[in-house]
Scaffold this active site. Structure first.
Site, PDB file in Angstrom:
ATOM      1  N   ASP A   1      46.282  37.275  66.988  1.00  0.00           N
ATOM      2  CA  ASP A   1      45.007  35.923  67.233  1.00  0.00           C
ATOM      3  C   ASP A   1      46.021  35.224  66.663  1.00  0.00           C
ATOM      4  OD1 ASP A   1      43.189  34.099  68.056  1.00  0.00           O
ATOM      5  OD2 ASP A   1      41.926  34.400  66.043  1.00  0.00           O
TER       6      ASP A   1
ATOM      7  N   ASP B   1      44.789  31.548  64.477  1.00  0.00           N
ATOM      8  CA  ASP B   1      44.110  30.553  63.951  1.00  0.00           C
ATOM      9  C   ASP B   1      43.019  31.471  63.144  1.00  0.00           C
ATOM     10  OD1 ASP B   1      45.568  28.306  64.711  1.00  0.00           O
ATOM     11  OD2 ASP B   1      44.236  28.401  66.256  1.00  0.00           O
TER      12      ASP B   1
END
Length: 218
Positions: A7, A9
């Site tokens: 991922d 953010d």
């Protein structure tokens, strides 16, 4: 090749590129300051609580792209990278990426933040491939619409499975690093689910299930 999936953010970045892009537009006076800031804050809170309507959010976040030419957007994004993204980059995240790369792993980013925002970030991080919501382009202009299924929550699994079918990559011995409860569907799919500076919900689940929980904060 072993897949090392990340991922973006709150995981590789110490911050949220999508939310910060909205803040950047507000600071530059390129959107209605009060209205856009209130909506951006609202959507960010919904994301954190796991209640975000991704289609509603993408309609909001992609709308400003329709007002500019590609050349203007490239220039804006360059400033965004320098002013906002570079300060979010983390030495420990870079070291983690290098660790996987040195083992011959394939670095794959899967993010719910649209490809316009995240493409250059992924390049800067040295990712081998990026899966992100794809903004529609017609006649060399962004339309404000999204193409296909957004890579958010279960959509990350759908987009990943489509990519696996296209490329022949395998999930055998795969890794996935994430900070968010929104990524549970994909965390449950991989061989090695790893929570990174996780939100309260994911941290609790990681503890209950015996998942590794690490920090990349410098």
């Amino acid at each position: 090749m072993t897949l090392a999936i990340f991922d973006l953010d709150g995981t590789l970045l110490n911050g949220d590129s999508d939310y910060t892009w909205g803040q950047f537009l507000v600071e530059k006076g390129l959107v209605d300051t009060q209205v856009y800031k209130e909506a951006n804050d609202k959507f960010f809170q919904q994301y954190q609580s796991g209640t975000l309507d991704i289609h509603e959010y993408l309609a909001f976040s992609l709308a400003p792209l329709t007002r500019f030419s590609k050349a203007e957007l490239i220039e804006l994004h360059h400033s965004f990278m320098v002013e906002k993204i570079q300060p979010m980059m983390q030495e420990k995240a870079s070291a983690l990426l290098k660790h996987h790369k040195d083992q011959g792993h394939f670095l794959l980013m899967i993010t719910a933040t649209n490809q316009f925002v995240t493409g250059p970030i992924g390049d800067a991080l040295g990712m081998d491939h990026i899966i992100a919501p794809v903004p529609e382009i017609v006649n060399d202009r962004y339309t404000g619409k999204v193409v296909g299924i957004p890579s958010f929550q279960a959509g990350k699994v759908t987009r990943l499975n489509d990519w696996l079918a296209e490329t022949g990559h395998s999930m055998e011995d795969s890794y996935f690093y994430s900070d968010s409860r929104n990524d549970l569907p994909l965390l449950e799919l991989v061989t090695h689910p790893i929570a990174v500076d996780a939100d309260e919900t994911l941290a609790k689940i990681a503890q209950e299930r015996g998942w590794q929980h690490i920090s990349l904060r410098d």
